[in-house]
Design an enzyme around this catalytic site. Structure first.
Site, PDB file in Angstrom:
ATOM      1  N   GLU A   8       3.707   6.013  -3.067  1.00  0.00           N
ATOM      2  CA  GLU A   8       2.810   4.968  -3.586  1.00  0.00           C
ATOM      3  C   GLU A   8       3.617   3.684  -3.648  1.00  0.00           C
ATOM      4  OE1 GLU A   8       0.225   5.575  -7.153  1.00  0.00           O
ATOM      5  OE2 GLU A   8       0.425   3.403  -7.370  1.00  0.00           O
ATOM      6  N   HIS A  10       4.144  -0.134  -2.353  1.00  0.00           N
ATOM      7  CA  HIS A  10       3.232  -1.166  -1.862  1.00  0.00           C
ATOM      8  C   HIS A  10       3.909  -2.299  -1.113  1.00  0.00           C
ATOM      9  CE1 HIS A  10       0.146   0.811  -4.143  1.00  0.00           C
ATOM     10  NE2 HIS A  10       0.854   0.715  -5.255  1.00  0.00           N
ATOM     11  N   HIS A 167      -6.213   4.880  -4.657  1.00  0.00           N
ATOM     12  CA  HIS A 167      -5.408   4.014  -5.515  1.00  0.00           C
ATOM     13  C   HIS A 167      -6.313   3.195  -6.438  1.00  0.00           C
ATOM     14  CE1 HIS A 167      -2.829   0.673  -6.754  1.00  0.00           C
ATOM     15  NE2 HIS A 167      -1.842   1.552  -6.613  1.00  0.00           N
ATOM     16  N   ASP A 288       5.791   3.603  -7.212  1.00  0.00           N
ATOM     17  CA  ASP A 288       4.840   2.513  -7.430  1.00  0.00           C
ATOM     18  C   ASP A 288       5.574   1.175  -7.308  1.00  0.00           C
ATOM     19  OD1 ASP A 288       2.447   1.203  -7.749  1.00  0.00           O
ATOM     20  OD2 ASP A 288       1.966   2.042  -9.712  1.00  0.00           O
TER      21      ASP A 288
HETATM   22 MN    MN Z   1       0.250   1.430  -7.228  1.00  0.00          MN
END
Ligand code: MN
Length: 333
Positions: A8, A10, A167, A288
């Site tokens: 995850e 980005h 998401h 994340d």
């Molecule tokens: Mn995220």
């Protein structure tokens, strides 16, 4: 632990970071300038950070809401294509360290299928990351992924045998008056999790996984609260039938059609709860990035008091098999 896989993580392109983002975050989100810099960076900062913290491979996904927030389908398709090409070009320079999730213009299911197919067949992507509902036609018209218009899309995804990472994104305030006057609820502190848990329950209840039993959906943040709530949901439904199309219990779908990642939820009791509900075969490491710190995620995960077998599954081998990845032979020992 060496050889971790994180999924995850980005990035952004200039088209997805709008003036609205800057206006929204400037002032109350002190880390925003650094996060923005890291989102827009692919080449400079990521690899050294992965090396420092034992991450062998990252699957890159666009930040939220990006494509899902572009109501015009053609424009959404254009931005998705640009983002996917950017990732593909970068991944080609480090094929053993990075992979990509397709950004998709869900505003138009046919265009979404075409872009998914291009990304998987031509660019070697490993599935898709979709940022919740899409605004379609007008900003106020929201469409969730249980909508019948996506039936063919889900069929194609099931055939490719790659997952959809669901998401979070914020709900529209016009649809959630309960948040009015309390802006702290929005974003990742609360609204993200509730919005995404409801979206996942909509998918389960719709019977999607009865029609497509091999589909896999990935949820971040240890399942957006669902492992903790799932027994009670099924328990109450069993007491008062509610004409739900799905044939099985919600917990059955959570265990058979979902994978969870630990992204942004580095809390041992919560992980133990998730492990007790879905098992370590369906939980995966993630950070994340750049909204969370790689050091915090990796240190917590590496030092967890769990069996090395579970750590290896969640840190690495579950992702290797779900995404059909070839790991480096030294790290797999
Ligand atoms: Mn995220």
């Amino acid at each position: 632990m060496e050889g971790k896989i994180a999924l995850e993580e980005h990035f952004a392109i200039s088209d997805t970071i709008s003036a609205t983002h800057d206006a929204k975050y400037t002032g109350w989100f002190p880390a925003w300038p650094d996060i923005k810099r890291r989102l827009l960076d692919l080449k400079e900062l990521r690899l050294p950070e992965m090396d420092r913290h034992g991450i062998e491979r990252v699957i890159l996904g666009l930040h939220n809401p990006a494509v899902q927030g572009i109501a015009d389908a053609r424009q959404a398709a254009e931005v998705a294509r640009k983002a996917n090409d950017t990732v593909a070009e970068f991944v080609a320079t480090h094929p053993h360290r990075f992979s990509g999730f397709a950004a998709l213009p869900m505003q138009d299911p046919d265009m979404a299928i075409a872009e998914l197919t291009r990304c998987i067949k031509d660019l070697g992507f490993k599935g898709t990351m979709v940022n919740g509902f899409s605004q379609v036609g007008t900003p106020e018209n929201v469409v969730y992924l249980d909508d019948p218009r996506y039936e063919a899309f889900w069929g194609v995804l099931e055939q490719f045998d790659y997952p959809l990472y669901l998401h979070p994104r914020d709900p529209l305030l016009s649809r959630e008056p309960v948040y009015e006057g309390h802006p702290w609820f929005m974003g990742s502190a609360w609204a993200f999790g509730v919005e995404t848990a409801i979206h996942a329950l909509r998918l389960m209840a719709s019977g999607l996984f009865d029609r497509h039993p091999k589909l896999n959906v990935v949820l971040g943040h240890l399942g957006e609260g669902l492992p903790f709530m799932i027994w009670r949901i099924d328990h109450r439904i069993s007491q008062t039938p509610r004409n739900i199309p799905a044939k099985r219990k919600m917990a059955d779908y959570l265990g058979d059609n979902f994978y969870l990642t630990v992204s942004g939820n580095f809390r041992t009791p919560s992980l133990i709860d998730a492990m007790m509900e879905v098992g370590s075969d369906r939980i995966m490491f993630s950070v994340d990035y750049p909204f969370e710190k790689t050091a915090e995620a990796a240190t917590w995960f590496d030092e967890l008091h769990i069996s090395e077998r579970d750590r290896r599954k969640m840190g690495r081998t579950n992702a290797l098999s779900l995404f059909k990845l070839e790991g480096s032979p030294t790290a797999s020992r």
